[in-house]
Design an enzyme around this catalytic site. Structure first.
Site, mmCIF file in Angstrom:
data_model
loop_
_atom_site.group_PDB
_atom_site.id
_atom_site.type_symbol
_atom_site.label_atom_id
_atom_site.label_comp_id
_atom_site.label_asym_id
_atom_site.label_seq_id
_atom_site.Cartn_x
_atom_site.Cartn_y
_atom_site.Cartn_z
ATOM 1 N N ILE A 1 0.849 -1.203 0.000
ATOM 2 C CA ILE A 1 0.000 0.000 0.000
ATOM 3 C C ILE A 1 0.883 1.250 0.000
ATOM 4 C CG2 ILE A 1 -1.828 1.244 1.228
ATOM 5 C CD1 ILE A 1 -2.731 -1.483 2.388
ATOM 6 N N ARG B 1 10.823 -2.048 8.213
ATOM 7 C CA ARG B 1 11.607 -3.077 8.893
ATOM 8 C C ARG B 1 12.846 -3.425 8.068
ATOM 9 N NH1 ARG B 1 7.023 -7.293 9.597
ATOM 10 N NH2 ARG B 1 6.514 -6.118 7.750
ATOM 11 N N THR C 1 -3.946 5.864 7.316
ATOM 12 C CA THR C 1 -4.981 5.000 6.721
ATOM 13 C C THR C 1 -4.763 3.554 7.170
ATOM 14 O OG1 THR C 1 -3.610 4.732 4.749
ATOM 15 C CG2 THR C 1 -5.344 6.398 4.635
ATOM 16 N N ARG D 1 -4.027 1.964 10.941
ATOM 17 C CA ARG D 1 -4.829 1.633 12.123
ATOM 18 C C ARG D 1 -4.802 2.827 13.064
ATOM 19 N NH1 ARG D 1 -6.911 -1.634 9.515
ATOM 20 N NH2 ARG D 1 -7.028 -3.891 9.769
ATOM 21 N N GLU E 1 -12.221 4.012 17.468
ATOM 22 C CA GLU E 1 -12.973 3.826 16.234
ATOM 23 C C GLU E 1 -14.231 3.003 16.525
ATOM 24 O OE1 GLU E 1 -11.694 1.683 12.266
ATOM 25 O OE2 GLU E 1 -10.385 3.384 12.720
ATOM 26 N N HIS F 1 -13.059 4.872 7.971
ATOM 27 C CA HIS F 1 -12.402 3.599 7.626
ATOM 28 C C HIS F 1 -12.979 3.022 6.313
ATOM 29 C CE1 HIS F 1 -10.117 0.036 9.602
ATOM 30 N NE2 HIS F 1 -10.040 -0.044 8.287
ATOM 31 N N GLY G 1 -11.019 2.741 3.448
ATOM 32 C CA GLY G 1 -9.884 2.446 2.556
ATOM 33 C C GLY G 1 -10.178 1.402 1.498
#
Ligand code: 8YV
Length: 328
Positions: free
Chosen positions: A156, A177, A235, A237, A266, A285, A287
């Site tokens: 994403i 990471r 977008t 969490r 949320e 939410h 997305g």
């Protein structure tokens, strides 16, 4: 084999499951309580899980020992204790890729909406406050040539970076990471430390998987270090940011604006003062809420269940270790 599906998903997925001869169980009513949900789960072999209302934790697995596989109707799996599932040989399927375009489109939309104060201006029209032309009122900022910092450059994040580079010639830097060679080669993306990302982004957009260790990683001390013109986009969490700190950072002009498709909590309360700010845009939410993405998610989730029912590996599995565990 019984499949419990807690909410309707697009027909394309249901048809696949029916054709595979599986017994589908739908709840008798919408919006189950935890107890009602657990009762359905106790009596099923597999679950096609829609939404993140209920947690798959140790208590769940202890209470529902018949559950042998879970196919999530989401790419995110932060509502599942993956370690616990793996220890119990329970594969957990997810739905990557099919929603990357739709979700990154929302990040891109929020970035522009905030930069041009679109929500605020739309509200003015709705409230009959369309005032006479003022060359100085509520100006936005342009994104051309600015620096986009991506926190978590996976599928994403890559799509968001690519769109932003093509549209606005934005410079891309990222913290992840591990380095993303494709993004470095194709988009000229630069790997930076978390501190550099925070300090140097004009737009900082989160696209990482959420883990409990990252709870409210973006808090007052981080907003403090960001550029005063920075736009914060989430977008991924809502748990990634402290929303009270975000509000304060905006009011104190530590940062310039914020675009959220995920909030903390949320759903968020409608009287949250952050909603009144002119450089904020908040969506509930959405997305993955396109026909294309939701159909794709239905196909992947159904495919995961069908593979499991055929004693095959789930093609999209959040805990592939479960299979090495089986054969050892
Ligand atoms: C869903 C999502 O809308 O895939 C995800 O991780 O956040 C969204 O696609 C949400 O999880 C409800 O299932």
């Amino acid at each position: 084999m019984k499949v419990f599906i807690n909410k309707r998903i697009p027909e394309t997925g249901i048809t696949m499951l029916e054709k595979a001869g599986l017994e589908l169980i739908f709840p008798e009513k919408e919006n189950l309580s935890y107890e009602e949900w657990i009762n359905y789960c106790k009596n099923t072999d597999t679950i096609l899980n829609v939404g993140g209302d209920f947690k798959y934790d140790r208590h769940f697995f202890d209470t529902c020992p018949n559950v042998k596989a879970i196919a999530l109707y989401s790419v995110g799996f932060d509502h599942v204790d993956i370690l616990e599932a793996t220890q119990r040989n329970i594969p957990v399927g997810n739905t990557p890729d099919v929603l990357s375009r739709a979700t990154s489109d929302v990040a891109f939309l929020l970035m522009q909406s905030v930069a041009r104060r679109a929500s605020y201006n739309f509200q003015k029209v709705k409230d009959d406050h369309w005032e006479s032309f003022d060359p100085l009122h509520a100006l936005g900022q342009e994104l051309y040539g600015k620096t986009l910092g991506i926190f978590g450059l996976g599928r994403i994040g890559y799509e968001m970076a690519e769109k932003s580079k093509k549209a606005f010639g934005m410079n891309i830097m990222y913290h992840n990471r591990r380095p993303n060679e494709e993004a470095e080669k194709e988009l000229g993306a630069k790997y930076v430390s978390f501190e550099e990302l925070v300090k140097n982004s004009d737009v900082l957009s989160i696209h990482a998987n959420f883990t409990p260790e990252q709870k409210e990683l973006f808090n007052a001390s981080i907003f403090e270090q960001m550029k005063p013109n920075a736009i914060f986009i989430n977008t991924a969490r809502g748990g990634f940011h402290n929303q009270k700190h975000l509000y304060q950072a905006l009011v104190d002009r530590k940062i310039w604006g914020a675009g959220l498709d995920v909030t903390n909590p949320e759903p968020m309360p409608a009287d949250d003062p952050i909603l009144a700010l002119s450089t904020v845009c908040i969506l509930p939410h959405i997305g993955s809420a396109t026909v294309e993405a939701r159909n794709g998610m239905a196909r992947l989730a159904a495919g995961n269940i069908i593979a499991f029912s055929n004693n095959e590996k789930m093609p999209y599995c959040a805990n592939p270790d479960v299979y090495s565990h089986h054969s050892s």
